[in-house]
Design a protein around this motif. Structure first.
Motif, PDB file in Angstrom:
ATOM      1  N   LEU A   1       0.932  -1.222  -0.059  1.00  0.00           N
ATOM      2  CA  LEU A   1      -0.055  -0.053  -0.213  1.00  0.00           C
ATOM      3  C   LEU A   1       1.100   1.100   0.171  1.00  0.00           C
ATOM      4  CD1 LEU A   1      -2.560   1.267   0.160  1.00  0.00           C
ATOM      5  CD2 LEU A   1      -2.513   1.221   2.785  1.00  0.00           C
ATOM      6  N   THR A   2       0.431   2.178  -1.024  1.00  0.00           N
ATOM      7  CA  THR A   2       1.577   3.454  -0.899  1.00  0.00           C
ATOM      8  C   THR A   2       0.513   4.699  -1.011  1.00  0.00           C
ATOM      9  OG1 THR A   2       3.098   2.432  -2.504  1.00  0.00           O
ATOM     10  CG2 THR A   2       2.955   4.656  -2.412  1.00  0.00           C
ATOM     11  N   VAL A   3       0.830   5.590  -0.117  1.00  0.00           N
ATOM     12  CA  VAL A   3       0.105   6.705   0.107  1.00  0.00           C
ATOM     13  C   VAL A   3       0.738   7.764  -0.560  1.00  0.00           C
ATOM     14  CG1 VAL A   3      -0.761   8.516   1.593  1.00  0.00           C
ATOM     15  CG2 VAL A   3      -0.671   5.822   2.130  1.00  0.00           C
ATOM     16  N   HIS A   4       0.127   8.496  -1.596  1.00  0.00           N
ATOM     17  CA  HIS A   4       0.910   9.501  -2.377  1.00  0.00           C
ATOM     18  C   HIS A   4       0.415  10.799  -1.814  1.00  0.00           C
ATOM     19  CE1 HIS A   4       2.237   6.899  -5.282  1.00  0.00           C
ATOM     20  NE2 HIS A   4       1.356   6.231  -5.288  1.00  0.00           N
ATOM     21  N   HIS A   5       1.117  11.350  -0.966  1.00  0.00           N
ATOM     22  CA  HIS A   5       0.846  12.470  -0.122  1.00  0.00           C
ATOM     23  C   HIS A   5       1.272  13.704  -0.862  1.00  0.00           C
ATOM     24  CE1 HIS A   5      -0.056  15.468   3.127  1.00  0.00           C
ATOM     25  NE2 HIS A   5       1.131  15.678   3.074  1.00  0.00           N
TER      26      HIS A   5
ATOM     27  N   ILE B   1      -3.931   6.695  -3.556  1.00  0.00           N
ATOM     28  CA  ILE B   1      -3.067   5.647  -2.957  1.00  0.00           C
ATOM     29  C   ILE B   1      -3.093   4.714  -4.389  1.00  0.00           C
ATOM     30  CG2 ILE B   1      -3.905   5.617  -0.753  1.00  0.00           C
ATOM     31  CD1 ILE B   1      -5.746   2.980  -1.475  1.00  0.00           C
ATOM     32  N   THR B   2      -2.055   3.901  -4.043  1.00  0.00           N
ATOM     33  CA  THR B   2      -1.810   2.743  -4.857  1.00  0.00           C
ATOM     34  C   THR B   2      -1.750   1.539  -4.165  1.00  0.00           C
ATOM     35  OG1 THR B   2       0.617   3.134  -4.972  1.00  0.00           O
ATOM     36  CG2 THR B   2      -1.007   3.942  -7.007  1.00  0.00           C
ATOM     37  N   ASP B   3      -2.190   0.244  -4.708  1.00  0.00           N
ATOM     38  CA  ASP B   3      -2.080  -0.812  -3.994  1.00  0.00           C
ATOM     39  C   ASP B   3      -2.080  -1.867  -4.839  1.00  0.00           C
ATOM     40  OD1 ASP B   3      -2.045  -2.698  -1.608  1.00  0.00           O
ATOM     41  OD2 ASP B   3      -4.215  -2.933  -1.505  1.00  0.00           O
ATOM     42  N   GLY B   4      -0.829  -2.613  -5.295  1.00  0.00           N
ATOM     43  CA  GLY B   4      -0.822  -3.211  -6.358  1.00  0.00           C
ATOM     44  C   GLY B   4      -1.176  -2.737  -7.574  1.00  0.00           C
TER      45      GLY B   4
ATOM     46  N   GLU C   1       4.004   2.502   2.324  1.00  0.00           N
ATOM     47  CA  GLU C   1       5.081   3.360   1.691  1.00  0.00           C
ATOM     48  C   GLU C   1       4.470   4.726   1.659  1.00  0.00           C
ATOM     49  OE1 GLU C   1       8.094   3.807  -1.913  1.00  0.00           O
ATOM     50  OE2 GLU C   1       6.405   2.039  -1.942  1.00  0.00           O
ATOM     51  N   LEU C   2       5.078   6.016   2.144  1.00  0.00           N
ATOM     52  CA  LEU C   2       4.605   7.183   1.945  1.00  0.00           C
ATOM     53  C   LEU C   2       5.659   7.876   1.109  1.00  0.00           C
ATOM     54  CD1 LEU C   2       3.015   9.543   2.862  1.00  0.00           C
ATOM     55  CD2 LEU C   2       4.837   9.793   4.868  1.00  0.00           C
ATOM     56  N   LYS C   3       4.683   8.348  -0.232  1.00  0.00           N
ATOM     57  CA  LYS C   3       5.769   9.221  -1.008  1.00  0.00           C
ATOM     58  C   LYS C   3       5.217  10.544  -1.153  1.00  0.00           C
ATOM     59  CE  LYS C   3       6.716   5.439  -4.425  1.00  0.00           C
ATOM     60  NZ  LYS C   3       6.686   5.162  -5.872  1.00  0.00           N
TER      61      LYS C   3
ATOM     62  N   GLU D   1      -3.447  13.873   4.264  1.00  0.00           N
ATOM     63  CA  GLU D   1      -2.974  13.769   5.667  1.00  0.00           C
ATOM     64  C   GLU D   1      -3.806  12.801   6.074  1.00  0.00           C
ATOM     65  OE1 GLU D   1      -4.815  17.279   8.332  1.00  0.00           O
ATOM     66  OE2 GLU D   1      -2.889  17.805   7.373  1.00  0.00           O
ATOM     67  N   ARG D   2      -5.233  12.725   5.945  1.00  0.00           N
ATOM     68  CA  ARG D   2      -6.162  11.862   6.466  1.00  0.00           C
ATOM     69  C   ARG D   2      -5.595  10.404   6.306  1.00  0.00           C
ATOM     70  NH1 ARG D   2     -11.032  14.585   3.424  1.00  0.00           N
ATOM     71  NH2 ARG D   2     -11.946  16.083   4.721  1.00  0.00           N
ATOM     72  N   ILE D   3      -5.338  10.215   5.264  1.00  0.00           N
ATOM     73  CA  ILE D   3      -4.785   8.759   4.808  1.00  0.00           C
ATOM     74  C   ILE D   3      -3.495   8.103   5.640  1.00  0.00           C
ATOM     75  CG2 ILE D   3      -4.540   7.050   3.129  1.00  0.00           C
ATOM     76  CD1 ILE D   3      -7.050   8.790   3.119  1.00  0.00           C
ATOM     77  N   VAL D   4      -2.703   9.156   5.869  1.00  0.00           N
ATOM     78  CA  VAL D   4      -1.432   8.855   6.602  1.00  0.00           C
ATOM     79  C   VAL D   4      -1.879   8.501   8.025  1.00  0.00           C
ATOM     80  CG1 VAL D   4       0.840   9.573   7.263  1.00  0.00           C
ATOM     81  CG2 VAL D   4      -0.145  10.331   4.986  1.00  0.00           C
ATOM     82  N   TRP D   5      -2.713   9.589   8.650  1.00  0.00           N
ATOM     83  CA  TRP D   5      -3.151   9.265   9.971  1.00  0.00           C
ATOM     84  C   TRP D   5      -3.970   8.155  10.152  1.00  0.00           C
ATOM     85  CZ3 TRP D   5      -7.499  13.012  12.039  1.00  0.00           C
ATOM     86  CH2 TRP D   5      -7.664  12.890  13.497  1.00  0.00           C
ATOM     87  N   LEU D   6      -4.797   7.591   9.049  1.00  0.00           N
ATOM     88  CA  LEU D   6      -5.488   6.588   9.145  1.00  0.00           C
ATOM     89  C   LEU D   6      -4.469   5.330   9.370  1.00  0.00           C
ATOM     90  CD1 LEU D   6      -8.196   4.742   8.979  1.00  0.00           C
ATOM     91  CD2 LEU D   6      -7.777   5.033   6.507  1.00  0.00           C
ATOM     92  N   CYS D   7      -3.388   5.161   8.588  1.00  0.00           N
ATOM     93  CA  CYS D   7      -2.615   4.125   8.538  1.00  0.00           C
ATOM     94  C   CYS D   7      -1.988   3.994   9.782  1.00  0.00           C
ATOM     95  CB  CYS D   7      -1.568   4.468   7.256  1.00  0.00           C
ATOM     96  SG  CYS D   7      -2.410   4.084   5.760  1.00  0.00           S
TER      97      CYS D   7
END
Length: 213
Positions: A2-6, A56-59, A27-29, A13-19
């Motif tokens: 799972l990659t969060v593109h920030h 996000i990308t996930d596979g 992975e955070l980019k 920022e919501r998605i980084v916080w959720l993770c």
């Protein structure tokens, strides 16, 4: 993976916080905004046709829209965390406030942001209508947080994660005095005390002081 593109200082920022709250690997980019347009750089826009944050990308999955991303991550990786069970009396409140964030709060603030840049006269009917709607929406949040510690009830949930950006980082783009809303300010102090929130902001926007006052 799972990659969060920030995109810096954005709803992602919501998605980084959720993770961070869920304690899941990701992975955070990081992507910096264009200094002139304040929009995402070409490599960010290339990720999704709309080029908006978050992504996000996930596979092979490429997903945009913060609420959709949050539901995807919680369903696939969350093991039931941050969502009340359907049998929980708080479940309906959770659903309401989770969708209120992007269905009512964020759109009203977004309209206010756009109109504030148009140099409209103070008696403009549209400006007055939008201001009244913003006050109504903010008043509803204030009332709720005078009744409960968190939006869905006594427990912290994903409804809080999806909401807080609008009350904090969004104010970089739409300055807003929160002093008329003491319950919201007290709530933001509770949020700011969360380890996962502090970790997320430090990772996603290390140069940003969380806007909790």
């Amino acid at each position: 993976m799972l990659t969060v593109h920030h995109l810096g200082k954005s709803q992602s920022e919501r998605i980084v916080w959720l993770c961070e709250e869920l304690g899941i690997p990701y992975e955070l980019k990081l992507y910096a905004r264009d200094p002139v347009t304040r929009l995402g750089p070409p490599e960010y826009k290339a990720l999704h046709p709309l080029g908006t944050a978050p992504i996000i990308t996930d596979g092979n999955v490429v997903l945009a829209e913060s609420a959709a991303i949050m539901e995807y991550i919680m369903a696939k990786y969350g093991n039931g965390g941050l969502i009340p069970a359907a049998t929980d009396p708080a479940f309906a409140d959770y659903l309401y406030w989770f969708h209120f964030a992007n269905g009512s709060l964020q759109p009203n603030l977004g309209r206010s942001m756009i109109l504030s840049r148009l140099d409209l006269p103070a008696d403009n009917p549209m400006l007055n209508w939008v201001s009244a709607r913003r006050d109504l929406v903010m008043g509803l949040v204030e009332k709720r947080l005078g009744e409960k510690d968190y939006l869905a009830g006594d427990a912290f949930t994903a409804a809080d994660i999806v909401t807080v950006f609008s009350l904090t980082t969004m104010r970089l783009f739409l300055p807003m005095d929160l002093s008329p809303y003491p319950n919201i300010l007290a709530y933001l102090q509770r949020i700011g005390a969360r380890d996962a929130y502090r970790r997320a902001l430090k990772k996603s926007d290390p140069d940003l002081t969380p806007m909790l006052t």
